[in-house]
Write a protein that holds these residues in place. Structure first.
Motif, PDB file in Angstrom:
ATOM      1  N   ILE A  18      48.518 -26.859  11.090  1.00  0.00           N
ATOM      2  CA  ILE A  18      49.413 -28.060  10.294  1.00  0.00           C
ATOM      3  C   ILE A  18      49.746 -27.657   9.116  1.00  0.00           C
ATOM      4  N   HIS A  19      50.909 -27.555   8.419  1.00  0.00           N
ATOM      5  CA  HIS A  19      51.223 -26.979   7.160  1.00  0.00           C
ATOM      6  C   HIS A  19      51.592 -28.546   6.377  1.00  0.00           C
ATOM      7  N   VAL A  20      51.245 -28.365   5.122  1.00  0.00           N
ATOM      8  CA  VAL A  20      51.576 -29.186   4.222  1.00  0.00           C
ATOM      9  C   VAL A  20      51.981 -28.768   3.036  1.00  0.00           C
TER      10      VAL A  20
ATOM     11  N   SER B  61      44.260 -29.834  -2.256  1.00  0.00           N
ATOM     12  CA  SER B  61      43.916 -28.763  -1.713  1.00  0.00           C
ATOM     13  C   SER B  61      42.639 -28.749  -0.979  1.00  0.00           C
ATOM     14  N   GLU B  62      41.552 -29.267  -1.791  1.00  0.00           N
ATOM     15  CA  GLU B  62      40.201 -29.009  -1.140  1.00  0.00           C
ATOM     16  C   GLU B  62      39.922 -29.902   0.068  1.00  0.00           C
ATOM     17  N   LEU B  63      40.688 -31.195  -0.064  1.00  0.00           N
ATOM     18  CA  LEU B  63      40.503 -31.934   0.888  1.00  0.00           C
ATOM     19  C   LEU B  63      41.352 -31.637   2.206  1.00  0.00           C
ATOM     20  N   LEU B  64      42.601 -30.864   2.007  1.00  0.00           N
ATOM     21  CA  LEU B  64      43.132 -30.390   3.247  1.00  0.00           C
ATOM     22  C   LEU B  64      42.590 -29.207   3.719  1.00  0.00           C
ATOM     23  N   LYS B  65      41.817 -28.284   2.873  1.00  0.00           N
ATOM     24  CA  LYS B  65      41.007 -27.299   3.475  1.00  0.00           C
ATOM     25  C   LYS B  65      39.829 -27.938   4.363  1.00  0.00           C
ATOM     26  N   GLN B  66      39.154 -29.022   3.968  1.00  0.00           N
ATOM     27  CA  GLN B  66      38.094 -29.426   4.660  1.00  0.00           C
ATOM     28  C   GLN B  66      38.710 -30.298   5.926  1.00  0.00           C
ATOM     29  N   MET B  67      40.102 -30.603   6.063  1.00  0.00           N
ATOM     30  CA  MET B  67      41.007 -31.288   7.500  1.00  0.00           C
ATOM     31  C   MET B  67      41.270 -29.803   8.133  1.00  0.00           C
ATOM     32  N   GLY B  68      41.140 -28.874   7.726  1.00  0.00           N
ATOM     33  CA  GLY B  68      41.702 -27.740   8.475  1.00  0.00           C
ATOM     34  C   GLY B  68      43.057 -27.389   8.446  1.00  0.00           C
ATOM     35  N   TYR B  69      43.626 -27.867   7.430  1.00  0.00           N
ATOM     36  CA  TYR B  69      45.227 -27.738   7.343  1.00  0.00           C
ATOM     37  C   TYR B  69      45.549 -26.721   6.144  1.00  0.00           C
ATOM     38  N   ALA B  70      46.398 -26.011   6.617  1.00  0.00           N
ATOM     39  CA  ALA B  70      47.164 -24.826   5.513  1.00  0.00           C
ATOM     40  C   ALA B  70      48.105 -25.697   4.642  1.00  0.00           C
TER      41      ALA B  70
ATOM     42  N   PHE C 166      60.391 -25.463   0.471  1.00  0.00           N
ATOM     43  CA  PHE C 166      60.932 -26.343   1.622  1.00  0.00           C
ATOM     44  C   PHE C 166      62.040 -25.505   2.538  1.00  0.00           C
ATOM     45  N   ASN C 167      62.953 -24.746   1.790  1.00  0.00           N
ATOM     46  CA  ASN C 167      63.845 -24.175   2.527  1.00  0.00           C
ATOM     47  C   ASN C 167      63.401 -23.107   3.082  1.00  0.00           C
ATOM     48  N   ASN C 168      62.306 -22.129   2.874  1.00  0.00           N
ATOM     49  CA  ASN C 168      61.858 -20.936   3.307  1.00  0.00           C
ATOM     50  C   ASN C 168      60.434 -21.215   4.320  1.00  0.00           C
ATOM     51  N   HIS C 169      60.076 -22.538   4.526  1.00  0.00           N
ATOM     52  CA  HIS C 169      59.078 -22.677   5.232  1.00  0.00           C
ATOM     53  C   HIS C 169      59.005 -24.189   5.982  1.00  0.00           C
ATOM     54  N   ALA C 170      58.401 -24.152   7.129  1.00  0.00           N
ATOM     55  CA  ALA C 170      58.565 -25.545   8.051  1.00  0.00           C
ATOM     56  C   ALA C 170      57.019 -26.157   7.613  1.00  0.00           C
ATOM     57  N   PHE C 171      57.314 -27.462   7.182  1.00  0.00           N
ATOM     58  CA  PHE C 171      56.035 -28.195   6.952  1.00  0.00           C
ATOM     59  C   PHE C 171      55.975 -29.375   7.930  1.00  0.00           C
ATOM     60  N   ASP C 172      54.795 -29.633   8.184  1.00  0.00           N
ATOM     61  CA  ASP C 172      54.381 -31.214   9.023  1.00  0.00           C
ATOM     62  C   ASP C 172      54.481 -32.362   8.157  1.00  0.00           C
ATOM     63  N   LEU C 173      54.080 -32.209   6.667  1.00  0.00           N
ATOM     64  CA  LEU C 173      53.756 -33.280   5.818  1.00  0.00           C
ATOM     65  C   LEU C 173      54.062 -32.902   4.508  1.00  0.00           C
ATOM     66  N   VAL C 174      54.620 -33.740   3.698  1.00  0.00           N
ATOM     67  CA  VAL C 174      54.688 -33.543   2.308  1.00  0.00           C
ATOM     68  C   VAL C 174      53.968 -34.524   1.524  1.00  0.00           C
ATOM     69  N   LEU C 175      53.270 -34.039   0.485  1.00  0.00           N
ATOM     70  CA  LEU C 175      52.767 -35.127  -0.415  1.00  0.00           C
ATOM     71  C   LEU C 175      53.469 -35.041  -1.695  1.00  0.00           C
ATOM     72  N   LEU C 176      54.038 -36.030  -2.019  1.00  0.00           N
ATOM     73  CA  LEU C 176      55.110 -35.912  -2.952  1.00  0.00           C
ATOM     74  C   LEU C 176      54.685 -36.735  -3.993  1.00  0.00           C
ATOM     75  N   ASP C 177      54.729 -36.244  -5.487  1.00  0.00           N
ATOM     76  CA  ASP C 177      54.560 -37.103  -6.662  1.00  0.00           C
ATOM     77  C   ASP C 177      56.182 -37.379  -7.175  1.00  0.00           C
ATOM     78  N   LEU C 178      56.305 -38.331  -7.758  1.00  0.00           N
ATOM     79  CA  LEU C 178      57.738 -38.994  -8.223  1.00  0.00           C
ATOM     80  C   LEU C 178      57.817 -38.341  -9.713  1.00  0.00           C
ATOM     81  N   GLU C 179      56.944 -38.414 -10.481  1.00  0.00           N
ATOM     82  CA  GLU C 179      57.175 -37.889 -11.716  1.00  0.00           C
ATOM     83  C   GLU C 179      56.734 -36.527 -11.716  1.00  0.00           C
ATOM     84  N   LEU C 180      58.095 -35.331 -11.841  1.00  0.00           N
ATOM     85  CA  LEU C 180      57.928 -34.085 -11.949  1.00  0.00           C
ATOM     86  C   LEU C 180      58.648 -33.671 -13.227  1.00  0.00           C
ATOM     87  N   PRO C 181      57.992 -32.515 -13.926  1.00  0.00           N
ATOM     88  CA  PRO C 181      58.606 -32.115 -15.188  1.00  0.00           C
ATOM     89  C   PRO C 181      60.264 -31.718 -15.249  1.00  0.00           C
ATOM     90  N   ASP C 182      60.744 -31.497 -14.213  1.00  0.00           N
ATOM     91  CA  ASP C 182      62.148 -31.141 -13.950  1.00  0.00           C
ATOM     92  C   ASP C 182      62.887 -32.362 -13.191  1.00  0.00           C
TER      93      ASP C 182
END
Length: 467
Positions: free
Chosen positions: A2-4, A18-27, A41-57
């Motif tokens: 699984i890739h996140v 990242s620590e949580l995902l390591k414990q769950m066995g996910y990349a 996103f354009n260069n890799h395939a992901f199964d799940l995205v954890l997305l914050d709404l407030e980004l600096p850009d």
């Protein structure tokens, strides 16, 4: 494996996830800005995205359609500290799996991650469906593929479907595709344009009438609802249905029976309803022109068709197919289509959508006569003139100082130098005209916030304040 993808500018949140995902066995991979997220996103395939709404850009919501619109779209969980319910509503509208508000406990984020990935595994493990009967739907763009997926879902059930989109986008084709791929395919498909029916005959046409029930009723007549029994009734332009007819039609949907005008007995009917409109029915409800209870009934599912300008990559395939079909219909030799003609057709905005394109191709074939190849010269004059709108700019004498801001001593620039200088000058003027307000800048330029911030970073220009 699984890739996140973690998208958040808060380093402590990134470390926690990242620590949580390591414990769950996910990349996983981490992006702290919208620009970095797009690159990953354009260069890799992901199964799940954890997305914050407030980004600096920019706003994470600007990225969401790109994620959910991809062919193998990942599941998306929004993680935000704003508590913005409007943002949550937009996130769910674009297909986000869940919305988690900061600060959160371990279970509050680990459970949605587990559930989202379980759902994704089940979805990917489900055997591929039998290919859809397309019923003349042409195109392989992502926008059309998403609509065809919705057609497959609709065909597998008997739920009422509302097909929306601009005039000429193919609402009847998609309605027929739902019918032809459903268990009702062997039964009638009855289509009626509500806007074309005279109001005094509308209820008689839909519900039928008994002999002598009104002036001109010389014999008994079954309505379209009875004719569609066992099959599918498509009501095109349902937004034009008068309020009185809406009330009667709602009762028919609820009771599953029809009482003809002048009749005393009710006739049971088993129909699947597909409605279509180019109107905003929610706005019609607010204006008192459409019943809200009827809208609930007809919109168990909704398929929104894209305008042709949002699926330009399909124009070539549509053109080649329609030229072949029209040539066969008119019993003339099939003609070649020049790349120049395809360039002009692809660059046009097509406010009338596919219907307008087909009408133009009809003209082009007639104009070509015995010519074996179709060129821009065969287009209607107004379509040829649209190509010339920017030619005066090209005809002007090149002035490096006014066009790209180059000194005469620098000599003639390379194309990349010229393009970059023009882009930088445009952004500087945009900042000036928008008065450093990001919403105004996006409105003026017609680009998303994330794209705008990426360009500003590229050219080393200042961003926006708190406006």
């Amino acid at each position: 494996m699984i890739h996140v993808l973690i998208i958040d500018d808060d380093l402590s949140i990134c470390l926690f996830l990242s620590e949580l995902l390591k414990q769950m066995g996910y990349a996983f991979k981490i992006a702290n800005t919208a620009v970095d997220a797009q690159l990953l996103f354009n260069n890799h395939a992901f199964d799940l995205v954890l997305l914050d709404l407030e980004l600096p850009d920019g706003n994470g919501l600007d990225l969401l359609p790109q994620f959910t619109g991809a062919r193998q779209s990942p599941e998306v969980i929004i993680i935000s500290g704003t508590g913005d319910l409007r943002g949550a509503a937009l996130a769910f509208k674009y297909g986000a799996w869940d919305y988690v508000q900061k600060p959160f406990l371990l279970d509050e984020v680990s459970l949605p991650i587990t559930r989202a990935l379980q759902y994704r595994k089940e979805k990917l493990d489900t055997p591929h469906l039998i290919p859809l009967i397309r019923c003349g739907i042409v195109g392989e763009s992502d926008a059309i593929q998403k609509c065809l997926i919705e057609v497959g879902k609709a065909a597998a059930s008997d739920a009422s479907v509302l097909v929306t989109g601009d005039t000429g986008t193919g609402k009847e084709l998609f309605s027929r595709a739902i019918h032809e791929n459903s268990r009702r395919a062997s039964k009638p498909f009855i289509a009626v344009d509500c806007g074309a029916l005279p109001q005094n005959l509308l209820e008689s046409t839909l519900f039928g009438h008994e002999k002598g029930s009104f002036t001109g009723a010389a014999r008994r007549q079954d309505g379209l609802l009875v004719q569609a029994n066992g099959g599918t009734l498509m009501l095109d332009e349902i937004g034009e249905l008068p309020l009185d007819a809406q009330k009667s039609f709602l009762r028919t949907l609820q009771e599953r029976c029809v009482r003809p005008i002048g009749g005393t007995l009710e006739i049971p009917v088993d129909i699947r309803l597909v409605a279509a409109t180019n109107l905003d029915l929610d706005q019609r409800v607010k204006e008192g022109l459409f019943r809200q209870d009827l809208l609930y009934r007809i919109r168990a599912m909704e398929i929104k068709l894209p305008p042709l300008r949002d699926r330009r990559q399909d124009i070539e395939e549509i053109t080649l197919k329609k030229v072949h079909e029209l040539s066969h219909r008119y019993n003339i030799a099939n003609k070649a289509v020049s790349s120049e003609l395809l360039t002009v057709l692809t660059s046009h905005d097509w406010p009338g959508n596919i219907r307008e394109l087909i009408n133009v191709l009809d003209y082009v074939l007639a104009s070509a006569g015995n010519d074996p190849t179709l060129f821009p010269k065969h287009l209607p004059p107004e379509y040829r003139l649209s190509r010339l709108e920017f030619e005066p700019i090209l005809q002007e004498k090149y002035n490096p100082e006014s066009a790209g801001g180059f000194d005469k001593e620098e000599g003639f620039p390379t194309l990349d130098e010229y393009r970059n200088r023009l882009e930088r000058n445009y952004l500087k003027e945009l900042l000036n005209r928008a008065k450093a307000d990001r919403k105004s800048a996006c409105l003026i330029s017609g680009i998303s916030q994330s794209r705008l911030y990426g360009l500003l970073n590229k050219h080393g220009l200042p961003g926006f304040g708190s406006k």
